[in-house]
Design a protein around this motif. Sequence first.
Motif, PDB file in Angstrom:
ATOM      1  N   TRP A  36       7.176  -1.120   0.247  1.00 12.23           N
ATOM      2  CA  TRP A  36       8.589  -1.165   0.634  1.00 12.23           C
ATOM      3  C   TRP A  36       9.391  -0.368  -0.394  1.00 12.23           C
ATOM      4  CZ3 TRP A  36      10.541  -2.986   5.108  1.00 12.23           C
ATOM      5  CH2 TRP A  36       9.761  -3.880   5.854  1.00 12.23           C
ATOM      6  N   PHE A  37      10.265   0.468   0.122  1.00  8.47           N
ATOM      7  CA  PHE A  37      11.213   1.227  -0.683  1.00  8.47           C
ATOM      8  C   PHE A  37      12.615   0.914  -0.160  1.00  8.47           C
ATOM      9  CE2 PHE A  37       8.762   4.425  -3.155  1.00  8.47           C
ATOM     10  CZ  PHE A  37       7.498   4.123  -2.687  1.00  8.47           C
ATOM     11  N   ARG A  38      13.619   1.296  -0.937  1.00  7.37           N
ATOM     12  CA  ARG A  38      14.991   1.148  -0.458  1.00  7.37           C
ATOM     13  C   ARG A  38      15.842   2.312  -0.953  1.00  7.37           C
ATOM     14  NH1 ARG A  38      16.965  -4.107  -4.063  1.00  7.37           N
ATOM     15  NH2 ARG A  38      17.155  -3.014  -6.075  1.00  7.37           N
ATOM     16  N   GLN A  39      16.892   2.579  -0.194  1.00 13.85           N
ATOM     17  CA  GLN A  39      17.793   3.671  -0.549  1.00 13.85           C
ATOM     18  C   GLN A  39      19.220   3.230  -0.325  1.00 13.85           C
ATOM     19  OE1 GLN A  39      16.906   7.412   1.359  1.00 13.85           O
ATOM     20  NE2 GLN A  39      18.059   8.548  -0.182  1.00 13.85           N
ATOM     21  N   ALA A  40      19.969   3.141  -1.405  1.00 13.91           N
ATOM     22  CA  ALA A  40      21.385   2.814  -1.341  1.00 13.91           C
ATOM     23  C   ALA A  40      22.188   4.106  -1.159  1.00 13.91           C
ATOM     24  CB  ALA A  40      21.810   2.096  -2.610  1.00 13.91           C
ATOM     25  N   ASP A  44      18.808   7.794  -4.846  1.00 13.66           N
ATOM     26  CA  ASP A  44      17.480   8.193  -4.421  1.00 13.66           C
ATOM     27  C   ASP A  44      16.732   6.978  -3.863  1.00 13.66           C
ATOM     28  OD1 ASP A  44      14.775  10.040  -6.076  1.00 13.66           O
ATOM     29  OD2 ASP A  44      15.389   9.879  -3.973  1.00 13.66           O
ATOM     30  N   ARG A  45      15.725   7.250  -3.044  1.00 14.51           N
ATOM     31  CA  ARG A  45      14.887   6.186  -2.516  1.00 14.51           C
ATOM     32  C   ARG A  45      14.015   5.640  -3.643  1.00 14.51           C
ATOM     33  NH1 ARG A  45      12.147   7.189   3.257  1.00 14.51           N
ATOM     34  NH2 ARG A  45      14.313   7.873   3.519  1.00 14.51           N
ATOM     35  N   GLU A  46      14.017   4.330  -3.808  1.00 13.48           N
ATOM     36  CA  GLU A  46      13.305   3.730  -4.924  1.00 13.48           C
ATOM     37  C   GLU A  46      12.271   2.706  -4.467  1.00 13.48           C
ATOM     38  OE1 GLU A  46      16.074   1.677  -7.472  1.00 13.48           O
ATOM     39  OE2 GLU A  46      16.469   0.108  -6.008  1.00 13.48           O
ATOM     40  N   PHE A  47      11.231   2.593  -5.276  1.00 10.89           N
ATOM     41  CA  PHE A  47      10.140   1.655  -5.023  1.00 10.89           C
ATOM     42  C   PHE A  47      10.630   0.228  -5.182  1.00 10.89           C
ATOM     43  CE2 PHE A  47       5.782   0.229  -5.030  1.00 10.89           C
ATOM     44  CZ  PHE A  47       5.750  -0.830  -5.920  1.00 10.89           C
ATOM     45  N   VAL A  48      10.181  -0.652  -4.274  1.00 11.57           N
ATOM     46  CA  VAL A  48      10.518  -2.072  -4.366  1.00 11.57           C
ATOM     47  C   VAL A  48       9.264  -2.905  -4.609  1.00 11.57           C
ATOM     48  CG1 VAL A  48      11.477  -4.062  -3.140  1.00 11.57           C
ATOM     49  CG2 VAL A  48      12.532  -1.796  -2.861  1.00 11.57           C
ATOM     50  N   TYR A 104       4.677   4.646  -7.445  1.00 12.87           N
ATOM     51  CA  TYR A 104       6.114   4.435  -7.537  1.00 12.87           C
ATOM     52  C   TYR A 104       6.869   5.623  -6.940  1.00 12.87           C
ATOM     53  CZ  TYR A 104       5.055   0.635 -10.763  1.00 12.87           C
ATOM     54  OH  TYR A 104       4.579  -0.515 -11.329  1.00 12.87           O
ATOM     55  N   ASP A 105       6.260   6.783  -6.951  1.00 11.97           N
ATOM     56  CA  ASP A 105       6.871   8.011  -6.446  1.00 11.97           C
ATOM     57  C   ASP A 105       6.743   8.075  -4.942  1.00 11.97           C
ATOM     58  OD1 ASP A 105       6.629  11.502  -7.506  1.00 11.97           O
ATOM     59  OD2 ASP A 105       7.617  10.586  -5.769  1.00 11.97           O
ATOM     60  N   LYS A 106       7.865   8.159  -4.265  1.00 10.64           N
ATOM     61  CA  LYS A 106       7.867   8.148  -2.797  1.00 10.64           C
ATOM     62  C   LYS A 106       7.144   9.347  -2.212  1.00 10.64           C
ATOM     63  CE  LYS A 106      12.352  10.497  -2.479  1.00 10.64           C
ATOM     64  NZ  LYS A 106      12.483  10.751  -3.932  1.00 10.64           N
TER      65      LYS A 106
END
Length: 122
Positions: A36-40, A44-48, A104-106
């Motif tokens: 799961w990743f998220r992007q606010a 940038d899109r970050e690892f969750v 961790y890198d999308k």
Amino acid sequence: QVQLVESGGGLVQAGGSLRLSCAASGRTFSSYYMGWFRQAPGKDREFVAAIRSGGSTIYADSAKGRFTISRDNAKNTVYLQMNSLKPEDTAVYYCAANPRGIFYDKSHWDYWGQGTQVTVSS
């Protein structure tokens, strides 16, 4: 080829909980690493969080102690249980899959869902 479809996002007050689901197509789901990743907005899109086929997990510091990733290989589904939500958790949450490992890198993840919006009000 793997197709991913997320669901479960929504609007919740701070301190509340949500459970996201990600349904995957394909017969080899159990062999894939799922994440799961998220992007606010504006970020940038970050690892969750991520989970191996055997069930071991890894979390970003921001998720430790509050979020739980799990998978049901019989249902080809991965979940993200989110508790004690904070306004800073507001983002579009994406499910991802790849057959090689946890990154961790999308850019190392091969397959992505369309995303589901999570909004946490203060």
